[in-house]
Write an enzyme that holds these catalytic residues in place. Sequence first.
Site, mmCIF file in Angstrom:
data_model
loop_
_atom_site.group_PDB
_atom_site.id
_atom_site.type_symbol
_atom_site.label_atom_id
_atom_site.label_comp_id
_atom_site.label_asym_id
_atom_site.label_seq_id
_atom_site.Cartn_x
_atom_site.Cartn_y
_atom_site.Cartn_z
ATOM 1 N N LYS A 45 0.851 -1.075 0.098
ATOM 2 C CA LYS A 45 -0.067 -0.240 0.082
ATOM 3 C C LYS A 45 1.079 1.328 -0.076
ATOM 4 O O LYS A 45 1.789 1.474 0.866
ATOM 5 C CB LYS A 45 -1.002 0.119 1.222
ATOM 6 C CG LYS A 45 -2.045 -1.006 1.151
ATOM 7 C CD LYS A 45 -2.942 -0.993 2.213
ATOM 8 C CE LYS A 45 -4.383 -1.888 2.315
ATOM 9 N NZ LYS A 45 -5.047 -1.732 3.513
ATOM 10 N N ASP B 115 -6.518 -12.403 14.052
ATOM 11 C CA ASP B 115 -6.854 -11.263 13.811
ATOM 12 C C ASP B 115 -7.676 -10.717 14.836
ATOM 13 O O ASP B 115 -8.919 -11.155 14.726
ATOM 14 C CB ASP B 115 -7.011 -10.523 12.539
ATOM 15 C CG ASP B 115 -7.096 -9.106 12.547
ATOM 16 O OD1 ASP B 115 -6.955 -8.526 13.676
ATOM 17 O OD2 ASP B 115 -7.266 -8.583 11.427
ATOM 18 N N LEU B 116 -7.594 -10.115 16.192
ATOM 19 C CA LEU B 116 -8.655 -9.785 17.045
ATOM 20 C C LEU B 116 -8.993 -8.188 16.800
ATOM 21 O O LEU B 116 -8.138 -7.338 16.975
ATOM 22 C CB LEU B 116 -7.955 -9.745 18.614
ATOM 23 C CG LEU B 116 -7.472 -11.352 18.726
ATOM 24 C CD1 LEU B 116 -6.996 -11.495 20.313
ATOM 25 C CD2 LEU B 116 -8.540 -12.464 18.602
ATOM 26 N N ASP B 117 -10.002 -8.042 16.232
ATOM 27 C CA ASP B 117 -10.409 -6.752 15.853
ATOM 28 C C ASP B 117 -11.601 -6.433 16.563
ATOM 29 O O ASP B 117 -12.784 -6.688 16.543
ATOM 30 C CB ASP B 117 -10.733 -7.155 14.213
ATOM 31 C CG ASP B 117 -11.357 -5.572 13.579
ATOM 32 O OD1 ASP B 117 -10.981 -4.673 14.054
ATOM 33 O OD2 ASP B 117 -11.895 -5.825 12.289
ATOM 34 N N LYS C 293 22.110 -18.803 31.160
ATOM 35 C CA LYS C 293 21.599 -18.288 32.497
ATOM 36 C C LYS C 293 20.282 -18.863 32.512
ATOM 37 O O LYS C 293 19.303 -18.292 31.772
ATOM 38 C CB LYS C 293 21.812 -16.809 32.473
ATOM 39 C CG LYS C 293 21.535 -15.971 33.855
ATOM 40 C CD LYS C 293 21.715 -14.661 33.826
ATOM 41 C CE LYS C 293 21.475 -14.089 35.122
ATOM 42 N NZ LYS C 293 20.396 -14.711 35.948
ATOM 43 N N ASP D 144 16.536 -18.846 34.493
ATOM 44 C CA ASP D 144 15.676 -17.870 34.934
ATOM 45 C C ASP D 144 14.779 -18.405 36.339
ATOM 46 O O ASP D 144 13.601 -18.824 35.800
ATOM 47 C CB ASP D 144 14.798 -17.226 33.944
ATOM 48 C CG ASP D 144 14.321 -15.950 34.174
ATOM 49 O OD1 ASP D 144 14.397 -15.592 35.376
ATOM 50 O OD2 ASP D 144 13.228 -15.444 33.645
#
Length: 848
Positions: free
Chosen positions: A57, A137-139, A543, A545
């Site tokens: 676009k 896609d949470l719209d 390392k 955690d």
Amino acid sequence: MATTHTVTVDGHRLRLSNLDKVLYPASGTTKGEVLHYLAEVAPALLPHAANRPVTRKRWPDGTGGQMFFQKNLDASTPDWVKRRSIQHKQSANDYVLVNDLATLTWLGQTATLELHTPQWQFGRTGARLDPDRLVLDLDPGPGAGLAECAQVARWAREILRGMDLEPYPVTSGSKGIHLYAALGKAADTRLDSDAVSAVAHELARYLEAEHPDLVVSDMSKALRSGKVLVDWSQNNGSKTTIAPYSLRGLDRPWVAAPRTWAELEDPDLAQLTSDDVLARIAADGDLLAPLLEGHLAALEPTPERLATFQKLETYRAKRDPAKTPEPFGPGDDPEAEPTAEAEPAPQAEATPRADPVETDPTFVIQEHHARRLHWDFRLEHEGVLVSWALPRGEPTDPAKNHLAVQTEDHPLEYGSFEGSIPAGEYGAGDVTIWDSGTYDLEKWRDDEVIVTLHSAERGARRLALIRTGGRDGDAENNWLIHLTKAQPGSPAPSSTEPAAPSAAPEPGTRREAPPGGRWRAMLATAATPGDLTRPDDWAFEMKWDGFRTLAHVQDPDTLRLISRSGQDLTVTFPELAALAGQVDAARLPVVLDGEIVALDRAGRPDFRRLQHRANLRKEHDVARARAQVQVDLMLFDVLVADGEDVTGRTYTERRELLESLVAPRPPVHLPPAFDGDLDAAVRTSRTLRLEGVVAKRRASTYAGRRSREWLKIKHQAMQEVVVVGWRPGRADASVMGSLLMAVPDGEGGGLRYVGRVGTGFSERERREITARLRGMERKTPGVSGVPPEDASDARWVTPSLVGEVTYADWVEGSDGASGERRMRHSVWRGWRPEKAAQDVVAEVPPPA
């Protein structure tokens, strides 16, 4: 006349023009600033967009002008821009592949702001591959926003994790949130776009059925008011999604930005701009990096999995995946398209296993008609096939030993490989499986290996491998392979059996460990890679955690776990009692140093999960939490062995001693020291999404205090803090909205205020913390230098609890004149119950 500039990017000349043209009117962002963003974000953006056909676009006159939607490349496209063709119903279109910075810069010059890509890639030959990721896609519809999307994202995360998929959130740069999950590439789990789309559709329907007040899966706008649409359709092979790190064509330079799950808990969650994103990448790197792993997503940070990254470099350096059908194992080229010869037969022996307790390790002997006929003898060990070439094959007479020349480690997948390696390639010739099966391990040392092979075809036999060459020179890889006199079902071996030389006695005099002595853990100092001088003097470890602990094993039935602050953690983590039975009983008592971790579904330490096991003492509380979260113990040092204090020995000596003391089985692990340089160790740590790397000077003794002989290099800035108060939330004043933090000032034992943290908490955690702190309230603050805006409604507490946060950087306090510094963009990680307030130090002390 517009000024133009000619630049060279990746060896290609580009003419850049109109750099002062404003493309984002609301913010005044120019084309030049857009090009700067693209250049800076390229290392993070390109891997997520590479080899995917891009729909573009363009806004040549800025986002206030006309938008041009473009798929096909036109005649003005430079010849060097990579492209692939897709045949549509009516025509074939050539799509750009955004695989390099030069292409990204050219797109910026053409005012291409939005890059949209599908969930699949082109392969090396131009074939369309199966999708390597799933997206939701949470719209939000009218009346809903990011907070509602974040809630739906959390619900979706629970379901996806139940499907062994780990989702990663991305605020879309527009209104909603995208969730990405990497898909596997195993032959029995590959799904095409239609199948992935169907799975995503069912997931959306399930969310709608479970939460009808907030979720909708139908595209109809009439149904979306006040709800969140779970758009599953973008998994369709012909659909696209805004690419991670792409700009959006809105009023300001908003970006599709990866986020942490902790951020989604923030009620003030907002979209991010290009400046925000560049600052975050500088501080945190690419939060979406695990998505790139695809089929690597299930790797565990166990010794077996770490070995696959460290030990296969030589194997891969000798082979070209485009020219040989041999397997390359975890980390293989994601584009690789197996040929008929390359696809291994589906044998269980070749499959890496996640549970070494239940499954015996495997062996394979391959007949190899190379330049000279020989047999390759391979044993599965620590995630790879440790390999020897046998010029005369396996011995059949105990009186006649055969030569065994150790070669490079091979990937586990090689255990089922049969095929022809082309002429001109390393190892050219035909390979067939001569024998395979499982084995029992009796001994594994650097100079001696004893195993009993179990084969359905050739039966059981006991073999010993003994190194004969020295550690230097041409003969260092020479071994003998020996058929022992004692075979399965026969008497024990006689004294005439060959054996590796016994270990030399330790130098120095024996130091008895004081009975009941209170040992202190040795601590590392925060550092950067530039602090390591003479790199060969250092060893590197991953390392972990978790919670640091010293494990005291007095006898095969007795274990005590003691935290850094002296707390007894034994009843809190009862499953770790297994360690007592894994230590050589002849070497007791011992004291070992390690880290308690809680692993997520991908096998990586998850500090948030570990919080569910913290501060529990009652048996029924521990049992309930243990049913939800199991813990593991990563061992990395030894303080006492044979009742002797060994802290005066060097790191190298202690490491060898540790490996001889423990035969680890889950939940106990002995992760290997990294056998490469610092850069390789850091890359591996990032690939595995671990916390960082610890560099230990090989000649260092165990100091029992913080020392620069051990340096920790973290990927993300973290700070332990003392909680001195809390502020009420804006929505509900009865619940904690943020915590006030301090660190010891190093002068007279006082505390120095370093800011507040209001993100990283779930609502449940906010309530639990509020209840806990109410019982510790005091009238006056236990810290000085709190600015009025933070102190105005503060509830002060006794400064005894220790937590940990991540942060972006240190900034001047609001008063400025005091010279005090605060942490910026702090995010809560959890409590540190194993640590005392007086032990907290500023990891990178802010300048006064």
